[in-house]
Design a protein around this motif. Structure first.
Motif, PDB file in Angstrom:
ATOM      1  N   MET A 118       0.851  -1.180   0.000  1.00  0.00           N
ATOM      2  CA  MET A 118       0.000   0.000   0.000  1.00  0.00           C
ATOM      3  C   MET A 118       0.886   1.229   0.000  1.00  0.00           C
ATOM      4  SD  MET A 118      -2.736   1.362   2.858  1.00  0.00           S
ATOM      5  CE  MET A 118      -3.933   0.071   2.606  1.00  0.00           C
ATOM      6  N   GLU A 119       0.587   2.113  -0.946  1.00  0.00           N
ATOM      7  CA  GLU A 119       1.291   3.383  -1.015  1.00  0.00           C
ATOM      8  C   GLU A 119       0.258   4.498  -1.076  1.00  0.00           C
ATOM      9  OE1 GLU A 119       4.780   3.473  -3.868  1.00  0.00           O
ATOM     10  OE2 GLU A 119       3.735   1.626  -4.514  1.00  0.00           O
ATOM     11  N   THR A 120       0.631   5.660  -0.572  1.00  0.00           N
ATOM     12  CA  THR A 120      -0.237   6.826  -0.646  1.00  0.00           C
ATOM     13  C   THR A 120       0.533   7.989  -1.257  1.00  0.00           C
ATOM     14  OG1 THR A 120       0.357   7.520   1.587  1.00  0.00           O
ATOM     15  CG2 THR A 120      -1.622   6.159   1.358  1.00  0.00           C
ATOM     16  N   PHE A 121      -0.208   8.844  -1.938  1.00  0.00           N
ATOM     17  CA  PHE A 121       0.356  10.044  -2.549  1.00  0.00           C
ATOM     18  C   PHE A 121      -0.621  11.182  -2.298  1.00  0.00           C
ATOM     19  CE2 PHE A 121       1.198   6.277  -5.067  1.00  0.00           C
ATOM     20  CZ  PHE A 121       2.584   6.266  -5.162  1.00  0.00           C
ATOM     21  N   ILE A 122      -0.135  12.259  -1.720  1.00  0.00           N
ATOM     22  CA  ILE A 122      -0.978  13.442  -1.559  1.00  0.00           C
ATOM     23  C   ILE A 122      -0.836  14.265  -2.825  1.00  0.00           C
ATOM     24  CG2 ILE A 122      -1.314  15.586  -0.279  1.00  0.00           C
ATOM     25  CD1 ILE A 122      -0.445  14.084   2.234  1.00  0.00           C
ATOM     26  N   VAL A 123      -1.979  14.572  -3.444  1.00  0.00           N
ATOM     27  CA  VAL A 123      -1.994  15.271  -4.717  1.00  0.00           C
ATOM     28  C   VAL A 123      -2.879  16.510  -4.593  1.00  0.00           C
ATOM     29  CG1 VAL A 123      -2.610  15.081  -7.153  1.00  0.00           C
ATOM     30  CG2 VAL A 123      -1.678  13.106  -5.953  1.00  0.00           C
ATOM     31  N   SER A 124      -2.381  17.629  -5.079  1.00  0.00           N
ATOM     32  CA  SER A 124      -3.153  18.876  -5.101  1.00  0.00           C
ATOM     33  C   SER A 124      -3.426  19.263  -6.552  1.00  0.00           C
ATOM     34  CB  SER A 124      -2.380  20.004  -4.416  1.00  0.00           C
ATOM     35  OG  SER A 124      -2.222  19.725  -3.045  1.00  0.00           O
ATOM     36  N   ILE A 125      -4.685  19.532  -6.838  1.00  0.00           N
ATOM     37  CA  ILE A 125      -5.104  19.911  -8.184  1.00  0.00           C
ATOM     38  C   ILE A 125      -5.723  21.312  -8.106  1.00  0.00           C
ATOM     39  CG2 ILE A 125      -6.585  19.339 -10.152  1.00  0.00           C
ATOM     40  CD1 ILE A 125      -4.489  17.172  -9.550  1.00  0.00           C
ATOM     41  N   PRO A 126      -5.157  22.286  -8.829  1.00  0.00           N
ATOM     42  CA  PRO A 126      -5.752  23.628  -8.818  1.00  0.00           C
ATOM     43  C   PRO A 126      -6.992  23.669  -9.707  1.00  0.00           C
ATOM     44  CG  PRO A 126      -3.833  23.578 -10.257  1.00  0.00           C
ATOM     45  CD  PRO A 126      -3.929  22.214  -9.617  1.00  0.00           C
ATOM     46  N   TYR A 127      -7.934  24.517  -9.341  1.00  0.00           N
ATOM     47  CA  TYR A 127      -9.130  24.738 -10.152  1.00  0.00           C
ATOM     48  C   TYR A 127      -8.893  25.897 -11.106  1.00  0.00           C
ATOM     49  CZ  TYR A 127     -11.845  21.925  -6.787  1.00  0.00           C
ATOM     50  OH  TYR A 127     -12.344  20.929  -5.990  1.00  0.00           O
ATOM     51  N   SER A 128      -9.694  25.951 -12.161  1.00  0.00           N
ATOM     52  CA  SER A 128      -9.592  27.081 -13.094  1.00  0.00           C
ATOM     53  C   SER A 128     -10.249  28.330 -12.510  1.00  0.00           C
ATOM     54  CB  SER A 128     -10.223  26.724 -14.444  1.00  0.00           C
ATOM     55  OG  SER A 128     -11.596  26.411 -14.267  1.00  0.00           O
ATOM     56  N   HIS A 129     -11.178  28.137 -11.563  1.00  0.00           N
ATOM     57  CA  HIS A 129     -11.740  29.273 -10.836  1.00  0.00           C
ATOM     58  C   HIS A 129     -12.125  28.810  -9.434  1.00  0.00           C
ATOM     59  CE1 HIS A 129     -15.281  27.524 -12.960  1.00  0.00           C
ATOM     60  NE2 HIS A 129     -15.916  27.816 -11.852  1.00  0.00           N
ATOM     61  N   LYS A 162      -3.346  -0.841   6.762  1.00  0.00           N
ATOM     62  CA  LYS A 162      -2.448  -1.888   6.242  1.00  0.00           C
ATOM     63  C   LYS A 162      -2.680  -3.259   6.874  1.00  0.00           C
ATOM     64  CE  LYS A 162       1.425   0.799   4.467  1.00  0.00           C
ATOM     65  NZ  LYS A 162       2.874   1.038   4.553  1.00  0.00           N
ATOM     66  N   PRO A 163      -2.789  -3.378   8.200  1.00  0.00           N
ATOM     67  CA  PRO A 163      -2.986  -4.721   8.771  1.00  0.00           C
ATOM     68  C   PRO A 163      -4.281  -5.398   8.324  1.00  0.00           C
ATOM     69  CG  PRO A 163      -2.443  -3.130  10.493  1.00  0.00           C
ATOM     70  CD  PRO A 163      -2.671  -2.360   9.231  1.00  0.00           C
ATOM     71  N   TYR A 164      -5.253  -4.616   7.877  1.00  0.00           N
ATOM     72  CA  TYR A 164      -6.544  -5.165   7.482  1.00  0.00           C
ATOM     73  C   TYR A 164      -6.653  -5.382   5.978  1.00  0.00           C
ATOM     74  CZ  TYR A 164      -7.011  -3.213  12.075  1.00  0.00           C
ATOM     75  OH  TYR A 164      -6.773  -2.884  13.386  1.00  0.00           O
ATOM     76  N   VAL A 165      -5.657  -4.886   5.231  1.00  0.00           N
ATOM     77  CA  VAL A 165      -5.682  -4.956   3.769  1.00  0.00           C
ATOM     78  C   VAL A 165      -4.565  -5.851   3.227  1.00  0.00           C
ATOM     79  CG1 VAL A 165      -5.494  -3.610   1.632  1.00  0.00           C
ATOM     80  CG2 VAL A 165      -6.727  -2.658   3.599  1.00  0.00           C
ATOM     81  N   ILE A 166      -3.343  -5.616   3.684  1.00  0.00           N
ATOM     82  CA  ILE A 166      -2.187  -6.341   3.154  1.00  0.00           C
ATOM     83  C   ILE A 166      -2.314  -7.833   3.471  1.00  0.00           C
ATOM     84  CG2 ILE A 166       0.341  -6.519   3.179  1.00  0.00           C
ATOM     85  CD1 ILE A 166      -0.838  -3.842   2.044  1.00  0.00           C
ATOM     86  N   GLY A 167      -2.159  -8.641   2.442  1.00  0.00           N
ATOM     87  CA  GLY A 167      -2.240 -10.088   2.590  1.00  0.00           C
ATOM     88  C   GLY A 167      -3.660 -10.637   2.575  1.00  0.00           C
ATOM     89  N   LYS A 168      -4.646  -9.750   2.445  1.00  0.00           N
ATOM     90  CA  LYS A 168      -6.044 -10.186   2.429  1.00  0.00           C
ATOM     91  C   LYS A 168      -6.530 -10.341   0.988  1.00  0.00           C
ATOM     92  CE  LYS A 168      -6.354  -9.523   6.889  1.00  0.00           C
ATOM     93  NZ  LYS A 168      -5.723 -10.405   7.761  1.00  0.00           N
ATOM     94  N   ASP A 169      -7.570 -11.124   0.821  1.00  0.00           N
ATOM     95  CA  ASP A 169      -8.194 -11.335  -0.477  1.00  0.00           C
ATOM     96  C   ASP A 169      -9.010 -10.090  -0.836  1.00  0.00           C
ATOM     97  OD1 ASP A 169      -9.730 -12.100  -2.657  1.00  0.00           O
ATOM     98  OD2 ASP A 169     -10.490 -13.939  -1.723  1.00  0.00           O
ATOM     99  N   PRO A 170      -8.668  -9.384  -1.922  1.00  0.00           N
ATOM    100  CA  PRO A 170      -9.411  -8.163  -2.249  1.00  0.00           C
ATOM    101  C   PRO A 170     -10.892  -8.394  -2.517  1.00  0.00           C
ATOM    102  CG  PRO A 170      -7.905  -8.734  -4.034  1.00  0.00           C
ATOM    103  CD  PRO A 170      -7.618  -9.666  -2.889  1.00  0.00           C
ATOM    104  N   TRP A 171     -11.270  -9.636  -2.795  1.00  0.00           N
ATOM    105  CA  TRP A 171     -12.676  -9.945  -3.019  1.00  0.00           C
ATOM    106  C   TRP A 171     -13.477  -9.940  -1.714  1.00  0.00           C
ATOM    107  CZ3 TRP A 171     -14.771 -10.067  -7.768  1.00  0.00           C
ATOM    108  CH2 TRP A 171     -13.888 -10.206  -8.851  1.00  0.00           C
ATOM    109  N   THR A 175      -0.784  -2.725  -4.498  1.00  0.00           N
ATOM    110  CA  THR A 175      -0.142  -3.677  -5.402  1.00  0.00           C
ATOM    111  C   THR A 175      -0.334  -5.070  -4.828  1.00  0.00           C
ATOM    112  OG1 THR A 175       1.494  -2.002  -5.998  1.00  0.00           O
ATOM    113  CG2 THR A 175       1.995  -4.292  -6.581  1.00  0.00           C
ATOM    114  N   ALA A 176      -0.992  -5.932  -5.593  1.00  0.00           N
ATOM    115  CA  ALA A 176      -1.277  -7.299  -5.159  1.00  0.00           C
ATOM    116  C   ALA A 176      -0.063  -8.189  -5.375  1.00  0.00           C
ATOM    117  CB  ALA A 176      -2.486  -7.846  -5.919  1.00  0.00           C
ATOM    118  N   ASP A 177      -0.067  -9.327  -4.719  1.00  0.00           N
ATOM    119  CA  ASP A 177       1.063 -10.259  -4.861  1.00  0.00           C
ATOM    120  C   ASP A 177       1.172 -10.832  -6.268  1.00  0.00           C
ATOM    121  OD1 ASP A 177      -1.194 -11.853  -4.706  1.00  0.00           O
ATOM    122  OD2 ASP A 177      -0.504 -13.015  -2.983  1.00  0.00           O
TER     123      ASP A 177
END
Length: 185
Positions: A1-12, A60-69, A32-34
């Motif tokens: 699991m990775e995170t990215f903080i992204v800022s997007i400016p508006y046109s107004h 992460k402890p509840y997601v990593i290694g778990k079945d995404p289904w 990213t799955a195995d």
């Protein structure tokens, strides 16, 4: 699991009864799955993007290694075992990106677009909206002309700042009395 903080400016400026901002900052979630598949999602920032990012990473402890289904089981573990049920707003802001990324993984594993899991496509295309920033009637009319010139046919206005001005704007734009217009505040 990775995170990215992204800022997007508006046109107004986005101005409504809830916000007054020049853009949006959210957390992008990458799972990213195995098997090498990658799922992507977006967690909305709420009041504090860093706290939402930490809430995502705490999953992460509840997601990593778990079945995404097993999305419901992952969500329930995150909320209850992670004690996020005591802070549901931050949890929901965070988990939405995880949920999207899990669905993205499932769709990629199945070789199907995710919309098929939710009953199929309801239409061939969708008109995107032109966001109107709350201001004077004259300025919002200018924004509508700009949107029409750019090919938009759907306009979005968050209401609740000044009902009188909003009623006047709708009457001017729609060319009829407010009694025939309904909208949700």
């Amino acid at each position: 699991m990775e995170t990215f903080i992204v800022s997007i400016p508006y046109s107004h400026t986005e101005k409504s009864s809830r916000v007054n901002r020049l853009g949006v900052t959210d957390v992008i979630v990458k799972l990213t799955a195995d098997n090498g598949l990658v799922g992507w999602g977006e967690s909305c920032s709420g009041a504090d993007v860093k706290s939402v990012e930490q809430a995502v990473l705490s999953a992460k402890p509840y997601v990593i290694g778990k079945d995404p289904w097993q999305l419901d089981a992952i969500y329930n573990d995150y909320m209850k075992k992670g004690l996020w049920d005591f802070r549901p707003m931050t949890a929901q802001f965070a988990f939405v990106g995880i949920d999207q990324a899990l669905w993205d993984l499932c769709g990629k594993e199945a070789g199907q677009p995710v919309y098929k899991f939710f009953g199929g496509a309801m239409r061939v295309s969708v008109n995107y909206f032109y966001y109107l920033s709350h201001s004077s009637v004259e300025e919002m009319e200018r924004q509508c002309r700009d949107g029409l010139d750019k090919g938009y046919s759907v306009f979005y206005l968050k209401t609740g700042i000044d009902r009188k001005t909003e009623d006047e704007l709708l009457s001017v734009i729609l060319g009829r009395d407010y009694a025939e217009i309904s909208y949700v505040m």
